[in-house]
Design a protein around this motif. Structure first.
Motif, PDB file in Angstrom:
ATOM      1  N   LEU A 365       5.243   1.083  98.329  1.00 16.49           N
ATOM      2  CA  LEU A 365       5.020   0.469  99.640  1.00 16.49           C
ATOM      3  C   LEU A 365       4.450  -0.936  99.475  1.00 16.49           C
ATOM      4  O   LEU A 365       3.752  -1.237  98.512  1.00 16.49           O
ATOM      5  CB  LEU A 365       4.034   1.298 100.467  1.00 16.49           C
ATOM      6  N   ASP A 366       4.745  -1.761 100.463  1.00 18.22           N
ATOM      7  CA  ASP A 366       4.206  -3.095 100.563  1.00 18.22           C
ATOM      8  C   ASP A 366       2.739  -2.929 100.993  1.00 18.22           C
ATOM      9  O   ASP A 366       2.472  -2.496 102.103  1.00 18.22           O
ATOM     10  CB  ASP A 366       5.039  -3.787 101.669  1.00 18.22           C
ATOM     11  N   GLY A 367       1.799  -3.206 100.129  1.00 20.60           N
ATOM     12  CA  GLY A 367       0.382  -3.020 100.468  1.00 20.60           C
ATOM     13  C   GLY A 367      -0.404  -2.709  99.216  1.00 20.60           C
ATOM     14  O   GLY A 367       0.106  -2.823  98.100  1.00 20.60           O
ATOM     15  N   GLY A 368      -1.670  -2.348  99.401  1.00 25.21           N
ATOM     16  CA  GLY A 368      -2.509  -1.985  98.266  1.00 25.21           C
ATOM     17  C   GLY A 368      -3.036  -3.166  97.487  1.00 25.21           C
ATOM     18  O   GLY A 368      -3.532  -3.012  96.376  1.00 25.21           O
ATOM     19  N   THR A 369      -2.939  -4.364  98.073  1.00 26.89           N
ATOM     20  CA  THR A 369      -3.417  -5.572  97.389  1.00 26.89           C
ATOM     21  C   THR A 369      -3.811  -6.626  98.417  1.00 26.89           C
ATOM     22  O   THR A 369      -3.306  -6.615  99.542  1.00 26.89           O
ATOM     23  CB  THR A 369      -2.330  -6.129  96.444  1.00 26.89           C
ATOM     24  N   LEU A 370      -4.718  -7.527  97.997  1.00 27.42           N
ATOM     25  CA  LEU A 370      -5.105  -8.648  98.872  1.00 27.42           C
ATOM     26  C   LEU A 370      -4.612  -9.979  98.294  1.00 27.42           C
ATOM     27  O   LEU A 370      -5.098 -11.044  98.661  1.00 27.42           O
ATOM     28  CB  LEU A 370      -6.637  -8.680  99.032  1.00 27.42           C
ATOM     29  N   GLU A 371      -3.638  -9.925  97.419  1.00 26.43           N
ATOM     30  CA  GLU A 371      -3.135 -11.165  96.823  1.00 26.43           C
ATOM     31  C   GLU A 371      -2.447 -12.041  97.863  1.00 26.43           C
ATOM     32  O   GLU A 371      -1.863 -11.525  98.810  1.00 26.43           O
ATOM     33  CB  GLU A 371      -2.155 -10.834  95.692  1.00 26.43           C
ATOM     34  N   PRO A 372      -2.495 -13.366  97.696  1.00 22.83           N
ATOM     35  CA  PRO A 372      -1.807 -14.259  98.636  1.00 22.83           C
ATOM     36  C   PRO A 372      -0.337 -13.862  98.788  1.00 22.83           C
ATOM     37  O   PRO A 372       0.336 -13.572  97.796  1.00 22.83           O
ATOM     38  CB  PRO A 372      -1.938 -15.640  97.981  1.00 22.83           C
ATOM     39  N   GLY A 373       0.116 -13.805 100.028  1.00 18.95           N
ATOM     40  CA  GLY A 373       1.506 -13.438 100.295  1.00 18.95           C
ATOM     41  C   GLY A 373       1.694 -11.964 100.596  1.00 18.95           C
ATOM     42  O   GLY A 373       2.735 -11.559 101.112  1.00 18.95           O
ATOM     43  N   ALA A 374       0.668 -11.148 100.264  1.00 15.78           N
ATOM     44  CA  ALA A 374       0.779  -9.700 100.534  1.00 15.78           C
ATOM     45  C   ALA A 374       0.653  -9.441 102.025  1.00 15.78           C
ATOM     46  O   ALA A 374       0.120 -10.262 102.774  1.00 15.78           O
ATOM     47  CB  ALA A 374      -0.305  -8.940  99.781  1.00 15.78           C
ATOM     48  N   ARG A 375       1.121  -8.289 102.451  1.00 19.10           N
ATOM     49  CA  ARG A 375       0.942  -7.872 103.840  1.00 19.10           C
ATOM     50  C   ARG A 375      -0.535  -7.828 104.170  1.00 19.10           C
ATOM     51  O   ARG A 375      -1.345  -7.331 103.386  1.00 19.10           O
ATOM     52  CB  ARG A 375       1.506  -6.467 104.018  1.00 19.10           C
ATOM     53  N   ALA A 376      -0.885  -8.322 105.362  1.00 14.07           N
ATOM     54  CA  ALA A 376      -2.301  -8.325 105.756  1.00 14.07           C
ATOM     55  C   ALA A 376      -2.684  -6.956 106.298  1.00 14.07           C
ATOM     56  O   ALA A 376      -2.922  -6.764 107.491  1.00 14.07           O
ATOM     57  CB  ALA A 376      -2.561  -9.426 106.773  1.00 14.07           C
ATOM     58  N   ASP A 377      -2.728  -5.981 105.397  1.00 12.45           N
ATOM     59  CA  ASP A 377      -3.221  -4.633 105.698  1.00 12.45           C
ATOM     60  C   ASP A 377      -4.564  -4.516 104.989  1.00 12.45           C
ATOM     61  O   ASP A 377      -4.618  -4.549 103.747  1.00 12.45           O
ATOM     62  CB  ASP A 377      -2.255  -3.561 105.177  1.00 12.45           C
ATOM     63  N   ILE A 378      -5.625  -4.379 105.790  1.00 15.73           N
ATOM     64  CA  ILE A 378      -6.976  -4.499 105.238  1.00 15.73           C
ATOM     65  C   ILE A 378      -7.875  -3.446 105.876  1.00 15.73           C
ATOM     66  O   ILE A 378      -7.793  -3.189 107.083  1.00 15.73           O
ATOM     67  CB  ILE A 378      -7.531  -5.916 105.546  1.00 15.73           C
ATOM     68  N   THR A 379      -8.732  -2.830 105.061  1.00 18.65           N
ATOM     69  CA  THR A 379      -9.730  -1.883 105.567  1.00 18.65           C
ATOM     70  C   THR A 379     -11.104  -2.494 105.340  1.00 18.65           C
ATOM     71  O   THR A 379     -11.419  -2.899 104.215  1.00 18.65           O
ATOM     72  CB  THR A 379      -9.601  -0.529 104.835  1.00 18.65           C
ATOM     73  N   VAL A 380     -11.899  -2.582 106.407  1.00 19.18           N
ATOM     74  CA  VAL A 380     -13.224  -3.192 106.309  1.00 19.18           C
ATOM     75  C   VAL A 380     -14.279  -2.105 106.484  1.00 19.18           C
ATOM     76  O   VAL A 380     -14.254  -1.333 107.447  1.00 19.18           O
ATOM     77  CB  VAL A 380     -13.401  -4.316 107.357  1.00 19.18           C
ATOM     78  N   LEU A 381     -15.198  -2.030 105.501  1.00 18.58           N
ATOM     79  CA  LEU A 381     -16.176  -0.939 105.439  1.00 18.58           C
ATOM     80  C   LEU A 381     -17.595  -1.464 105.628  1.00 18.58           C
ATOM     81  O   LEU A 381     -17.931  -2.539 105.142  1.00 18.58           O
ATOM     82  CB  LEU A 381     -16.097  -0.256 104.067  1.00 18.58           C
TER      83      LEU A 381
END
Ligand SMILES: [Zn+2]
Length: 432
Positions: A365-381
């Protein structure tokens, strides 16, 4: 507001070996991450000081019950429960009614997901036609339509020859075969784990070996075919031993465990509360400890909820009549942060790998990373937020949560899906 900045958080991204204070900049038009750095500016800023900014969590095993049992859950309510629990994406199991064994059912799941918004929902396809265990489903067509993996979850593929074929095909599609490992000849009529607790209660037990025999068989078939096997909801110490040894000799196998198998044991069943009836059953302390050991040494790759909604009427029957399953998408992150991360039993980085990086990699899947260009899917804790797990505040349609009433520290506070922000349970359950 095209450029969003998450300001001053602890950015923790195991995929790029990043762990430090930084701003994270997001293009909300493309839904992509722009960059991480200091003193970044944008059109809108969210103060993340004191919070952890991680790649979006992915629940690779959930039952959303649509079509067939919409009073328990729908794709919409499940997707909303997911973002509320800190998940950006969910894999929906195909044992719906009718099952997801055809292209139209895959397309329907994507359509409902798109209509709903919230977390992205990815359908899994069945391994066998109609979940009947007799012939393979049209795996090629399902893969082309977007099925992200194949599973007959709810049951095991009993026919070893069929599973062999499925593993061989999986190589061509690049999709994993996700197995629910259970030899029903050994677990028929079982209600809880076989052991001292089942003996005391005088009810039928499900022995660990019923799972381990199938894990062993499946690992051997994966080794023989070179296909990609993923064993889901591993519950016994013996299964972890088999998987650890298989990985050591290079078998193409991965696995997940659930929060309830990590944090609860069959002692909970002494209460006779049907909320603790689940398949595979809650096991012994020794089993739970070994699942955690597996997470720490890499024998176990992922944590998935096996979110299994049931109506209050069904779950309020007596223990042996109640259906198996617990919900977990809105409690998982809080209970894991509190009981494993806070006391230092599981590093936060490992939790993020198990709930984000590894599911993304295994499923492609597209995700699982915060690298530039990655999908902006983010969990904030928020690791310091004190709250009580209260199913009445859940967005899921069901309430069968085994962690109800737990006082915990740590929660997801918001979830970003494709650049769009959703409140998570930490926002709606304010500090106690
Ligand atoms: Zn299952």
């Amino acid at each position: 507001m095209p450029v969003l900045v998450l300001k001053g958080g602890r950015v923790l991204d195991p995929s790029s070996d990043l762990d430090g204070m930084a701003d994270l900049r997001i293009d909300t038009i493309s839904g992509r991450i722009l960059d991480a750095g200091n003193d970044l500016r944008g059109d809108e800023t969210v103060d993340c000081r004191g919070l952890v900014v991680a790649p979006g969590f992915i629940d690779m095993h959930a039952h959303l019950r649509e079509p067939g049992a919409k009073s328990k859950e729908t794709i919409r309510s499940g997707a909303e429960a997911a973002v509320h629990g800190g998940f950006c994406a969910v894999v929906a199991m195909p044992n719906t009614d009718p099952p997801v064994d055809n292209e139209a059912s895959v397309a329907f799941a994507y359509l409902q997901s798109e209509r709903a918004g919230f977390a992205r929902v990815f359908p899994a396809g069945t391994i066998t036609a109609g979940l009947a265990g007799e012939s393979l489903s049209e795996m090629g067509l399902l893969a082309r339509a977007g099925a992200v993996c194949f599973t007959d979850d709810g049951r095991c593929v009993a026919d070893a020859g069929l599973l062999r074929c499925a593993l061989e095909y999986s190589k061509a599609f690049g999709r994993v075969i996700m197995e629910h490992c259970e030899d029903v000849a050994l677990s028929e009529g079982a209600v809880i784990n076989e052991g001292p607790v089942s003996a005391v209660l005088g009810i039928n037990g499900y022995p660990a070996v019923a799972e381990e025999i199938m894990v062993d068989r499946d690992v051997r078939l994966a080794e023989f075919t070179g296909g990609r096997l993923h064993v889901t909801h591993v519950s016994t110490a013996g299964s972890v031993h088999i998987l650890r040894a298989a990985k050591a000799r290079g078998v193409n196998v991965t696995c997940d465990v659930t929060p309830h198998h990590l944090l609860l044991t069959d002692d909970a069943c002494l209460s006779f509360d049907p909320v603790f009836r689940v398949n595979p059953p809650l096991r012994s302390r020794r089993d739970a400890d070994e699942l955690l050991a597996g997470l720490l040494d890499g024998a176990v790759d992922c944590i998935a909820t096996d979110h299994a909604p049931h109506t209050a009427e069904e779950k309020s029957q007596e223990f042996i009549a109640a259906p198996s399953g617990v919900i977990g998408m809105e409690s998982a992150v809080g209970v894991l942060l509190d009981r494993l991360v806070r006391p230092g039993k599981l590093p936060l980085r490992r939790l993020v790998e198990a709930m984000s990086c590894n599911p993304a990699r295994i499923l492609g899947l597209d995700g699982g990373t915060l690298e530039p260009g990655a999908r902006a899917d983010i969990t904030v804790l928020d690791l310091g937020l004190e709250w009580t797990v209260d199913p009445a505040k859940f967005r899921s349609k069901s309430r069968n949560c085994p962690f109800a009433g737990w006082k915990v520290v740590g929660a997801p506070v918001f979830t970003v899906v494709g650049g769009r922000i959703y409140d998570a349970i930490g926002r709606t359950c304010r500090r106690e």
